[in-house]
Design a protein around this motif. Structure first.
Motif, PDB file in Angstrom:
ATOM      1  N   GLY A 236       1.146  -1.896   0.324  1.00 45.49           N
ATOM      2  CA  GLY A 236       0.071   0.132  -0.003  1.00 45.49           C
ATOM      3  C   GLY A 236       0.606   1.801   0.224  1.00 45.49           C
ATOM      4  N   SER A 237       1.617   1.514   0.864  1.00 45.82           N
ATOM      5  CA  SER A 237       3.070   2.485   0.935  1.00 45.82           C
ATOM      6  C   SER A 237       3.559   2.743  -0.488  1.00 45.82           C
ATOM      7  N   SER A 238       3.855   1.151  -0.885  1.00 46.07           N
ATOM      8  CA  SER A 238       4.399   1.779  -2.762  1.00 46.07           C
ATOM      9  C   SER A 238       3.745   1.786  -3.401  1.00 46.07           C
ATOM     10  N   LEU A 239       2.186   1.544  -3.649  1.00 45.06           N
ATOM     11  CA  LEU A 239       1.723   2.446  -4.449  1.00 45.06           C
ATOM     12  C   LEU A 239       1.232   3.698  -4.329  1.00 45.06           C
ATOM     13  N   ARG A 240       1.210   4.576  -2.826  1.00 40.46           N
ATOM     14  CA  ARG A 240       0.840   5.834  -2.889  1.00 40.46           C
ATOM     15  C   ARG A 240       1.234   6.183  -3.445  1.00 40.46           C
ATOM     16  N   ALA A 241       2.483   6.651  -3.339  1.00 43.22           N
ATOM     17  CA  ALA A 241       3.695   7.354  -4.737  1.00 43.22           C
ATOM     18  C   ALA A 241       3.428   7.194  -5.874  1.00 43.22           C
ATOM     19  N   VAL A 242       3.021   5.788  -6.144  1.00 37.71           N
ATOM     20  CA  VAL A 242       2.409   5.621  -7.945  1.00 37.71           C
ATOM     21  C   VAL A 242       1.205   6.452  -8.179  1.00 37.71           C
ATOM     22  N   VAL A 243      -0.079   6.654  -7.336  1.00 37.58           N
ATOM     23  CA  VAL A 243      -0.963   7.147  -7.151  1.00 37.58           C
ATOM     24  C   VAL A 243      -1.078   8.793  -7.572  1.00 37.58           C
ATOM     25  N   GLU A 244       0.363   9.444  -6.560  1.00 31.70           N
ATOM     26  CA  GLU A 244       0.227  10.656  -6.196  1.00 31.70           C
ATOM     27  C   GLU A 244       0.569  11.007  -7.369  1.00 31.70           C
ATOM     28  N   ARG A 245       1.527  10.799  -7.642  1.00 34.34           N
ATOM     29  CA  ARG A 245       2.694  10.799  -8.933  1.00 34.34           C
ATOM     30  C   ARG A 245       1.859  10.986 -10.183  1.00 34.34           C
ATOM     31  N   SER A 246       0.612  10.098 -10.917  1.00 32.03           N
ATOM     32  CA  SER A 246      -0.067   9.689 -11.671  1.00 32.03           C
ATOM     33  C   SER A 246      -0.686  11.198 -12.316  1.00 32.03           C
ATOM     34  N   PRO A 247      -1.182  11.712 -13.124  1.00 27.84           N
ATOM     35  CA  PRO A 247      -2.485  12.818 -13.581  1.00 27.84           C
ATOM     36  C   PRO A 247      -3.282  12.537 -13.590  1.00 27.84           C
ATOM     37  N   LEU A 248      -3.434  10.908 -13.552  1.00 27.21           N
ATOM     38  CA  LEU A 248      -4.872  10.784 -13.305  1.00 27.21           C
ATOM     39  C   LEU A 248      -5.632  10.689 -12.183  1.00 27.21           C
ATOM     40  N   GLU A 249      -7.240  10.942 -11.952  1.00 25.05           N
ATOM     41  CA  GLU A 249      -7.723  10.661 -10.644  1.00 25.05           C
ATOM     42  C   GLU A 249      -8.103   9.188 -10.528  1.00 25.05           C
ATOM     43  N   VAL A 250      -7.412   8.773  -8.806  1.00 30.97           N
ATOM     44  CA  VAL A 250      -7.107   7.216  -8.940  1.00 30.97           C
ATOM     45  C   VAL A 250      -7.878   7.045  -7.280  1.00 30.97           C
ATOM     46  N   ASP A 251      -9.140   6.462  -7.663  1.00 29.68           N
ATOM     47  CA  ASP A 251      -9.536   6.147  -6.808  1.00 29.68           C
ATOM     48  C   ASP A 251      -8.372   4.443  -6.205  1.00 29.68           C
ATOM     49  N   ALA A 252      -8.475   5.249  -5.615  1.00 30.57           N
ATOM     50  CA  ALA A 252      -6.908   3.976  -5.109  1.00 30.57           C
ATOM     51  C   ALA A 252      -7.941   3.249  -3.335  1.00 30.57           C
ATOM     52  N   ARG A 253      -8.156   2.561  -2.939  1.00 32.16           N
ATOM     53  CA  ARG A 253      -8.276   2.137  -2.130  1.00 32.16           C
ATOM     54  C   ARG A 253      -7.550   0.540  -2.039  1.00 32.16           C
ATOM     55  N   TRP A 254      -6.679   0.233  -0.634  1.00 36.70           N
ATOM     56  CA  TRP A 254      -5.634  -1.082  -0.253  1.00 36.70           C
ATOM     57  C   TRP A 254      -6.047  -1.022   0.701  1.00 36.70           C
ATOM     58  N   GLU A 255      -5.796  -2.638   0.851  1.00 40.46           N
ATOM     59  CA  GLU A 255      -5.317  -3.749   2.388  1.00 40.46           C
ATOM     60  C   GLU A 255      -3.488  -4.028   2.921  1.00 40.46           C
ATOM     61  N   SER A 256      -3.104  -3.253   4.440  1.00 44.72           N
ATOM     62  CA  SER A 256      -1.734  -3.648   4.476  1.00 44.72           C
ATOM     63  C   SER A 256      -1.207  -4.403   4.085  1.00 44.72           C
ATOM     64  N   VAL A 257      -0.648  -5.165   2.980  1.00 40.35           N
ATOM     65  CA  VAL A 257       0.019  -6.147   2.729  1.00 40.35           C
ATOM     66  C   VAL A 257       1.650  -6.319   2.605  1.00 40.35           C
ATOM     67  N   LEU A 258       1.861  -7.146   3.452  1.00 38.38           N
ATOM     68  CA  LEU A 258       3.195  -6.652   3.681  1.00 38.38           C
ATOM     69  C   LEU A 258       4.333  -8.123   2.449  1.00 38.38           C
ATOM     70  N   LEU A 259       4.751  -7.726   1.366  1.00 37.66           N
ATOM     71  CA  LEU A 259       5.281  -8.519   0.098  1.00 37.66           C
ATOM     72  C   LEU A 259       6.462  -8.798   0.522  1.00 37.66           C
ATOM     73  N   PRO A 260       7.285  -9.840  -0.050  1.00 35.90           N
ATOM     74  CA  PRO A 260       9.483  -8.986  -0.343  1.00 35.90           C
ATOM     75  C   PRO A 260       9.535  -8.319  -0.987  1.00 35.90           C
ATOM     76  N   ALA A 261      10.787  -7.595  -1.224  1.00 35.28           N
ATOM     77  CA  ALA A 261      10.802  -6.236  -2.201  1.00 35.28           C
ATOM     78  C   ALA A 261      10.370  -6.427  -3.855  1.00 35.28           C
ATOM     79  N   SER A 262      11.373  -8.203  -3.859  1.00 34.05           N
ATOM     80  CA  SER A 262      10.689  -8.450  -5.304  1.00 34.05           C
ATOM     81  C   SER A 262       9.417  -7.942  -5.870  1.00 34.05           C
ATOM     82  N   VAL A 263       8.641  -8.669  -5.140  1.00 37.05           N
ATOM     83  CA  VAL A 263       7.425  -8.946  -5.669  1.00 37.05           C
ATOM     84  C   VAL A 263       7.011  -7.455  -5.069  1.00 37.05           C
ATOM     85  N   ALA A 264       6.977  -6.468  -4.510  1.00 34.48           N
ATOM     86  CA  ALA A 264       6.520  -5.493  -4.763  1.00 34.48           C
ATOM     87  C   ALA A 264       6.834  -4.581  -6.078  1.00 34.48           C
ATOM     88  N   LEU A 265       8.395  -4.282  -6.248  1.00 33.67           N
ATOM     89  CA  LEU A 265       8.920  -3.345  -6.983  1.00 33.67           C
ATOM     90  C   LEU A 265       8.474  -3.958  -8.713  1.00 33.67           C
TER      91      LEU A 265
END
Length: 354
Positions: A236-265
């Protein structure tokens, strides 16, 4: 050095030659004892006892069995006259011993041993050229059979070694191609996107912002971002930066999920590419992002209400969906599915977890 199959073959021959000899000379001695005259029966029983002692060694100790095999042939030859018409007993024990020794020992041992036993037999019983020919032929055939099987097993070992080498080369080539595809996808997501910003905005682009993008791209391309590959990352934290930088209006909802860094990337890059495609092709200026835990894994969906497109008609040379989304998820053990129809296009990303 002998290969695995050849070694197992030689071991099997050495292991079973003694028992085969023991069973053979036991049967021969039983039938030989039946032909012994009554007055020589005690001597015959004594020789059978010697044979049985050697049989025990045939099943337990190859070195002791080797000595006792010679002793029982010599004993049978020495008792030939007292046993009466029992030439078959002595000769068959001699040939059985000579044949099975070929499977246990090398020619440096078997050749002089067989020659000595044959000389003892010819001296104690009688000189017969047919006996000499029979023993020689049987010993040569036994040795040739072993050599042919040994050669075949060596060929199998060579083929297995060659196949293993080819599999290693193929694995290296596949890994090299996978890394190349990953690099191309990463290049598409980083430097190409930055170049596109410069090309579209031209002089209006903020140099400091472009420089920041370039530094970020360089870190990702050179692998110097400093993120441990196996560390746990909150998607969730990793995707927040992607949503904030996107010029789109993104309706984002997520749960907190811990993943390996390679998978999250991989997920972050796939989502970023999906949002970029919405920006370029959907024409809606909006998208919906959903992230939810699925057991030990995660499910991510990016949806837009654009005109849609024919997924099957996308060229294989287009790196966006295939390289940056589908192949990237497959590389980390996940999967990506793109479905599209007029009014709804969905990019579904799944990672099942360990």
């Amino acid at each position: 050095m002998p290969g695995q199959v050849e070694t197992e073959l030689l071991t099997a021959f050495a292991r079973f030659a003694g028992p085969v000899r023991g069973v053979g000379v036991t049967l021969i001695s039983v039938f030989g004892l039946l032909s012994v005259p009554t007055d020589a029966l005690p001597l015959g029983l004594g020789l059978c006892g010697l044979v049985l002692i050697g049989v025990v060694a045939d099943f337990t100790s190859p070195k002791v069995a080797f000595v006792l095999s010679i002793v029982r042939v010599v004993a049978l030859c020495a008792a030939h006259e007292q046993l009466g018409a029992t030439d078959a007993w002595t000769l068959n024990v001699l040939t059985t011993t000579a044949i099975t020794l070929q499977w246990e020992w090398g020619p440096k041992v078997t050749v002089p041993t067989t020659a000595a036993l044959l000389a003892v037999y010819l001296t104690a019983v009688w000189w017969d050229g047919a006996v000499v020919l029979r023993v020689l032929v049987e010993c040569v055939l036994a040795r040739l059979a072993l050599l042919l099987l040994q050669r075949s097993s060596r060929r199998v070992d060579e083929l297995r070694t060659r196949r293993a080498a080819m599999e290693r080369l193929e694995a290296v080539a596949l890994e090299r191609r996978r890394r190349e595809r990953e690099y191309l996808a990463l290049l598409h997501d980083t430097a190409s996107a930055t170049f596109l910003v410069v090309a579209v905005n031209g002089r209006e682009a903020d140099p400091a912002e472009v420089a920041g993008y370039a530094r970020r791209d360089l870190d990702l391309l050179t692998g110097s971002s400093g993120v441990p590959r196996d560390s746990a990352v909150d998607i969730g934290s990793s995707l927040r930066a992607v949503v904030e930088r996107s010029p789109l209006e993104v309706d984002a909802r997520w749960e907190s999920v811990l993943l390996p860094a390679s998978v999250a990337l991989a997920l972050v890059r796939a989502v970023r590419e999906a949002l970029t495609n919405v920006e370029r092709h959907a024409g809606t200026g909006a998208a919906r992002l959903r992230v939810r835990a699925a057991g030990r894994g995660v499910e991510v969906e990016v949806t837009d209400a654009g005109p849609g497109f024919d997924v099957g008609a996308v060229s294989d040379h287009r790196r966006g969906l295939r390289g940056s989304v589908v192949e990237r998820m497959a590389a980390v053990g996940g999967r990506a599915e793109v479905t599209s129809r007029p009014g709804r296009t969905t990019v579904r990303l799944e990672w099942p977890g360990d």
